[in-house]
Design an enzyme around this catalytic site. Structure first.
Site, PDB file in Angstrom:
ATOM      1  N   PRO A  25     -23.402  12.707 -23.023  1.00 33.88           N
ATOM      2  CA  PRO A  25     -23.453  14.046 -22.418  1.00 33.88           C
ATOM      3  C   PRO A  25     -22.050  14.536 -22.065  1.00 33.88           C
ATOM      4  O   PRO A  25     -21.270  13.787 -21.478  1.00 33.88           O
ATOM      5  CB  PRO A  25     -24.281  13.832 -21.148  1.00 33.88           C
ATOM      6  CG  PRO A  25     -24.166  12.363 -20.853  1.00 33.88           C
ATOM      7  CD  PRO A  25     -24.025  11.686 -22.177  1.00 33.88           C
ATOM      8  N   THR A  27     -20.117  18.011 -20.437  1.00 32.97           N
ATOM      9  CA  THR A  27     -20.002  19.355 -19.882  1.00 32.97           C
ATOM     10  C   THR A  27     -18.928  20.114 -20.648  1.00 32.97           C
ATOM     11  O   THR A  27     -17.810  19.621 -20.780  1.00 32.97           O
ATOM     12  CB  THR A  27     -19.637  19.234 -18.388  1.00 32.97           C
ATOM     13  OG1 THR A  27     -20.757  18.664 -17.712  1.00 32.97           O
ATOM     14  CG2 THR A  27     -19.285  20.570 -17.777  1.00 32.97           C
ATOM     15  N   ALA A  58     -24.625  18.046 -18.857  1.00 35.74           N
ATOM     16  CA  ALA A  58     -25.418  18.061 -17.628  1.00 35.74           C
ATOM     17  C   ALA A  58     -25.899  19.483 -17.334  1.00 35.74           C
ATOM     18  O   ALA A  58     -25.162  20.452 -17.499  1.00 35.74           O
ATOM     19  CB  ALA A  58     -24.579  17.529 -16.481  1.00 35.74           C
ATOM     20  N   GLN A 100     -29.699  16.465 -20.325  1.00 30.80           N
ATOM     21  CA  GLN A 100     -29.337  15.683 -19.137  1.00 30.80           C
ATOM     22  C   GLN A 100     -29.568  16.545 -17.894  1.00 30.80           C
ATOM     23  O   GLN A 100     -28.961  17.606 -17.723  1.00 30.80           O
ATOM     24  CB  GLN A 100     -27.867  15.229 -19.195  1.00 30.80           C
ATOM     25  CG  GLN A 100     -27.602  14.213 -18.081  1.00 30.80           C
ATOM     26  CD  GLN A 100     -26.147  13.812 -17.943  1.00 30.80           C
ATOM     27  OE1 GLN A 100     -25.267  14.665 -17.961  1.00 30.80           O
ATOM     28  NE2 GLN A 100     -25.895  12.529 -17.789  1.00 30.80           N
ATOM     29  N   HIS A 177     -29.634  12.219 -14.637  1.00 29.52           N
ATOM     30  CA  HIS A 177     -28.218  11.917 -14.396  1.00 29.52           C
ATOM     31  C   HIS A 177     -28.064  11.225 -13.032  1.00 29.52           C
ATOM     32  O   HIS A 177     -27.965  11.873 -12.005  1.00 29.52           O
ATOM     33  CB  HIS A 177     -27.423  13.222 -14.421  1.00 29.52           C
ATOM     34  CG  HIS A 177     -25.938  13.049 -14.517  1.00 29.52           C
ATOM     35  ND1 HIS A 177     -25.307  11.841 -14.343  1.00 29.52           N
ATOM     36  CD2 HIS A 177     -24.953  13.955 -14.781  1.00 29.52           C
ATOM     37  CE1 HIS A 177     -23.996  12.016 -14.493  1.00 29.52           C
ATOM     38  NE2 HIS A 177     -23.758  13.281 -14.759  1.00 29.52           N
ATOM     39  N   ASN A 180     -21.838   9.023 -12.060  1.00 29.19           N
ATOM     40  CA  ASN A 180     -20.614   9.820 -11.861  1.00 29.19           C
ATOM     41  C   ASN A 180     -20.504  10.570 -10.537  1.00 29.19           C
ATOM     42  O   ASN A 180     -19.832  11.594 -10.455  1.00 29.19           O
ATOM     43  CB  ASN A 180     -20.431  10.801 -13.030  1.00 29.19           C
ATOM     44  CG  ASN A 180     -20.220  10.073 -14.348  1.00 29.19           C
ATOM     45  OD1 ASN A 180     -20.004   8.856 -14.349  1.00 29.19           O
ATOM     46  ND2 ASN A 180     -20.290  10.782 -15.463  1.00 29.19           N
ATOM     47  N   TYR A 182     -22.721  12.262  -8.636  1.00 26.87           N
ATOM     48  CA  TYR A 182     -23.515  13.447  -8.335  1.00 26.87           C
ATOM     49  C   TYR A 182     -24.689  13.059  -7.418  1.00 26.87           C
ATOM     50  O   TYR A 182     -24.748  11.932  -6.926  1.00 26.87           O
ATOM     51  CB  TYR A 182     -23.917  14.156  -9.639  1.00 26.87           C
ATOM     52  CG  TYR A 182     -22.668  14.601 -10.378  1.00 26.87           C
ATOM     53  CD1 TYR A 182     -21.863  15.609  -9.838  1.00 26.87           C
ATOM     54  CD2 TYR A 182     -22.234  13.958 -11.531  1.00 26.87           C
ATOM     55  CE1 TYR A 182     -20.668  15.979 -10.461  1.00 26.87           C
ATOM     56  CE2 TYR A 182     -21.037  14.334 -12.157  1.00 26.87           C
ATOM     57  CZ  TYR A 182     -20.257  15.347 -11.609  1.00 26.87           C
ATOM     58  OH  TYR A 182     -19.077  15.698 -12.203  1.00 26.87           O
ATOM     59  N   ARG A 229     -29.320   7.626 -16.612  1.00 28.01           N
ATOM     60  CA  ARG A 229     -27.905   7.242 -16.755  1.00 28.01           C
ATOM     61  C   ARG A 229     -27.327   6.776 -15.413  1.00 28.01           C
ATOM     62  O   ARG A 229     -27.539   7.426 -14.389  1.00 28.01           O
ATOM     63  CB  ARG A 229     -27.080   8.422 -17.267  1.00 28.01           C
ATOM     64  CG  ARG A 229     -25.687   7.983 -17.710  1.00 28.01           C
ATOM     65  CD  ARG A 229     -24.916   9.095 -18.393  1.00 28.01           C
ATOM     66  NE  ARG A 229     -24.056   8.529 -19.417  1.00 28.01           N
ATOM     67  CZ  ARG A 229     -22.853   8.975 -19.733  1.00 28.01           C
ATOM     68  NH1 ARG A 229     -22.359  10.030 -19.124  1.00 28.01           N
ATOM     69  NH2 ARG A 229     -22.123   8.395 -20.657  1.00 28.01           N
ATOM     70  N   ASN A 237     -15.288  11.124  -8.585  1.00 20.74           N
ATOM     71  CA  ASN A 237     -15.882  11.887  -7.484  1.00 20.74           C
ATOM     72  C   ASN A 237     -15.908  11.098  -6.177  1.00 20.74           C
ATOM     73  O   ASN A 237     -16.820  11.245  -5.366  1.00 20.74           O
ATOM     74  CB  ASN A 237     -17.287  12.409  -7.832  1.00 20.74           C
ATOM     75  CG  ASN A 237     -17.230  13.604  -8.771  1.00 20.74           C
ATOM     76  OD1 ASN A 237     -16.305  14.409  -8.695  1.00 20.74           O
ATOM     77  ND2 ASN A 237     -18.203  13.708  -9.662  1.00 20.74           N
ATOM     78  N   GLY A 298     -18.503   4.080 -23.119  1.00 19.61           N
ATOM     79  CA  GLY A 298     -17.166   4.059 -22.539  1.00 19.61           C
ATOM     80  C   GLY A 298     -16.121   3.459 -23.446  1.00 19.61           C
ATOM     81  O   GLY A 298     -15.984   2.239 -23.519  1.00 19.61           O
ATOM     82  N   GLY A 299     -15.402   4.303 -24.175  1.00 15.03           N
ATOM     83  CA  GLY A 299     -14.253   3.835 -24.947  1.00 15.03           C
ATOM     84  C   GLY A 299     -14.598   3.134 -26.248  1.00 15.03           C
ATOM     85  O   GLY A 299     -13.761   2.417 -26.788  1.00 15.03           O
ATOM     86  N   GLY A 321     -18.543   9.753 -26.467  1.00 17.48           N
ATOM     87  CA  GLY A 321     -18.301  11.087 -25.930  1.00 17.48           C
ATOM     88  C   GLY A 321     -17.157  11.797 -26.619  1.00 17.48           C
ATOM     89  O   GLY A 321     -17.343  12.511 -27.612  1.00 17.48           O
TER      90      GLY A 321
HETATM   91  C1  LIG Z   1     -15.312  16.853 -21.424  1.00 16.34           C
HETATM   92  C2  LIG Z   1     -16.212  15.808 -20.800  1.00 16.34           C
HETATM   93  C3  LIG Z   1     -17.374  16.217 -20.157  1.00 16.34           C
HETATM   94  C4  LIG Z   1     -18.251  15.266 -19.622  1.00 16.34           C
HETATM   95  N1  LIG Z   1     -19.424  15.688 -19.058  1.00 16.34           N
HETATM   96  C5  LIG Z   1     -20.353  14.760 -18.680  1.00 16.34           C
HETATM   97  C6  LIG Z   1     -21.644  15.183 -18.272  1.00 16.34           C
HETATM   98  O1  LIG Z   1     -21.984  16.372 -18.260  1.00 16.34           O
HETATM   99  N2  LIG Z   1     -22.520  14.218 -17.901  1.00 16.34           N
HETATM  100  C7  LIG Z   1     -22.191  12.880 -17.911  1.00 16.34           C
HETATM  101  O2  LIG Z   1     -23.023  12.053 -17.567  1.00 16.34           O
HETATM  102  N3  LIG Z   1     -20.983  12.469 -18.322  1.00 16.34           N
HETATM  103  C8  LIG Z   1     -20.070  13.371 -18.726  1.00 16.34           C
HETATM  104  N4  LIG Z   1     -18.851  12.943 -19.212  1.00 16.34           N
HETATM  105  C9  LIG Z   1     -18.609  11.505 -19.398  1.00 16.34           C
HETATM  106  C10 LIG Z   1     -18.975  11.095 -20.828  1.00 16.34           C
HETATM  107  O3  LIG Z   1     -20.372  11.200 -21.066  1.00 16.34           O
HETATM  108  C11 LIG Z   1     -18.567   9.637 -21.097  1.00 16.34           C
HETATM  109  O4  LIG Z   1     -19.196   8.805 -20.153  1.00 16.34           O
HETATM  110  C12 LIG Z   1     -17.063   9.424 -21.029  1.00 16.34           C
HETATM  111  O5  LIG Z   1     -16.370  10.409 -21.768  1.00 16.34           O
HETATM  112  C13 LIG Z   1     -16.699   8.036 -21.590  1.00 16.34           C
HETATM  113  O6  LIG Z   1     -17.209   7.890 -22.910  1.00 16.34           O
HETATM  114  P1  LIG Z   1     -16.242   8.029 -24.186  1.00 16.34           P
HETATM  115  O7  LIG Z   1     -15.121   7.057 -23.937  1.00 16.34           O
HETATM  116  O8  LIG Z   1     -17.064   7.689 -25.369  1.00 16.34           O
HETATM  117  O9  LIG Z   1     -15.758   9.442 -24.194  1.00 16.34           O
HETATM  118  C14 LIG Z   1     -17.941  13.873 -19.707  1.00 16.34           C
HETATM  119  C15 LIG Z   1     -16.746  13.484 -20.336  1.00 16.34           C
HETATM  120  C16 LIG Z   1     -15.894  14.428 -20.875  1.00 16.34           C
HETATM  121  C17 LIG Z   1     -14.640  13.963 -21.568  1.00 16.34           C
END
Ligand SMILES: Cc1cc2nc3c(=O)[nH]c(=O)nc-3n(C[C@H](O)[C@H](O)[C@H](O)COP(=O)(O)O)c2cc1C
Length: 367
Positions: A25, A27, A58, A100, A177, A180, A182, A229, A237, A298-299, A321
């Site tokens: 997910p 934003t 989200a 989400q 959700h 993070n 919230y 999640r 936060n 994550g990564g 992501g």
């Molecule tokens: C631009 C952006 C927006 C994000 N928005 C959300 C969100 O709306 N809900 C959520 O659970 N995580 C959100 N995340 C976290 C991502 O879902 C993810 O956990 C994080 O980027 C790590 O994964 P990745 O390394 O594959 O990017 C956001 C991350 C980024 C970079």
């Protein structure tokens, strides 16, 4: 080690997925009038329909749930109609999409609240730092602690939003959700939850809000369309807990009883949700505690890293992501070993089609 890799089909809840790549997910703050999804958002998600499962950005469950500019909701008819265009576009491309569902709790500002009221939270504790409001950066305000009698209404808002999402907007399911920092995470962790009623104190009490939401949502749309999640180690936060292993192991065990579509856990070693130094790695313990499909995040930016976590049985799917931002055809690129494009961070949040729907897929690059 098993033979399973990113491209081994998998069943998730009610659905057969062609690969084990979930789009995490994200934003992107591009909702339109009344926080309704726009046709541009339909194009963005449809471009990414080759993910085994898309998890949407989200999305607010009610009118106190917002904490950032131009994030979508799914609590009005207009919002549901906007989302229907999105889900139809994704389905037309053969994809599947969950929404989400979030409430930001204290990560908000009176600017986003009805009648300029303070945001609500489990306890009247402000997050450290500032938030982006659209009128510049502002300090996080002290939230209003929810009355016990208000909690059933919030639980109902999640279940109602889930119903509207599936039956009106055409989503395949919902992800609750709980990550993070919230509202749900604020209830779970003892750094933000100082309540003395049935929703605070012991781990069982702090988990109650999430579990009531899950129960009501499962009753509304069916367990095979509901995922959750969590971010057990996240500090984003201004979050902390005195014993995340005990807390989240309890939560994972309790969630097992619902036969959910999946549990989605953020525990990266890279990327923005980096594990804080010295934090215990909890994901493997949650994997063991949760009986059901497990998504790790994550990564995971290379096929080798994602295949390895699946082959070791540490997860059933990997969610990705940031790489999906600039690589709409990410599964094809991972399969081919093609290079990944780098997204422009300046257009992650808000704006137009620039840095949103204008990243080409490989066919276009080749042509
Ligand atoms: C631009 C952006 C927006 C994000 N928005 C959300 C969100 O709306 N809900 C959520 O659970 N995580 C959100 N995340 C976290 C991502 O879902 C993810 O956990 C994080 O980027 C790590 O994964 P990745 O390394 O594959 O990017 C956001 C991350 C980024 C970079």
């Amino acid at each position: 080690m098993s033979q399973i890799d990113l491209f081994t089909p998998v069943r998730v809840g009610a659905f057969e997925l062609p690969n084990r790549i979930a789009m995490a997910p994200m934003t992107r703050s591009r909702a339109g009038e009344g926080n309704a999804p726009t046709p541009l958002m339909a194009e963005y998600y449809a471009q990414r329909a080759s993910a085994g499962l898309i998890i949407s950005e989200a999305t607010q469950v009610n009118d106190t749930a917002q904490g950032y500019p131009s994030t979508p909701g799914v609590h009005t008819n207009t919002q549901a109609a906007g989302w229907r265009r999105v889900t139809e576009a994704v389905h037309a491309k053969g994809g599947r999409i969950f929404v989400q569902l979030w409430h930001v709790g204290r990560i908000s500002h009176p600017i986003f609240q009805p009648n300029g009221a303070p945001p609500v939270a489990p306890s009247a504790i402000a997050a450290a730092g500032e938030l982006y409001t659209g009128e510049g950066m502002k300090p996080f305000p002290v939230p209003r602690a929810l009355e016990t009698a208000e909690i059933p209404g919030l639980v109902r808002d999640f279940a109602e939003a889930a119903k509207r999402a599936v039956y009106d907007a055409g989503f395949d399911g919902v992800e609750i959700h709980g990550a993070n920092g919230y509202l749900i995470d604020q209830f779970l962790r003892d750094g933000t939850n100082k309540r003395t009623d049935a929703y605070g104190g012991s781990i069982e009490n702090r988990a109650r809000f999430l579990l009531e939401i899950v129960e009501a949502t499962v009753a509304a749309i069916g367990a095979d369309r509901v995922g959750v999640r969590l971010s057990p180690n996240g500090t984003f936060n201004d979050m902390r807990d005195s014993d995340p292993v005990a807390l989240f192991t309890h939560v994972a065990k309790a969630l097992s009883t619902f036969n959910l579509a999946y549990l989605h856990v953020i525990e990266g070693i890279d990327g923005p949700m980096t594990l804080p130094a010295g934090a215990p790695a909890v994901a493997s313990q949650l994997r063991a505690a949760f009986k059901g499909t497990f998504i790790i995040n994550g990564g995971y930016y290379t096929r080798a890293a994602a295949d390895a976590v699946l082959a070791k049985g540490e997860a059933d799917l990997v969610s990705i992501g940031i790489p999906f931002i600039a690589n709409p055809d990410l599964p094809a690129r991972l399969k081919l070993g093609a290079p990944l494009a780098e997204g422009d961070k300046a257009s992650f949040y808000g704006g137009t089609e620039k840095g949103y729907t204008d990243y080409p897929a490989l066919e276009t690059v080749d042509a």
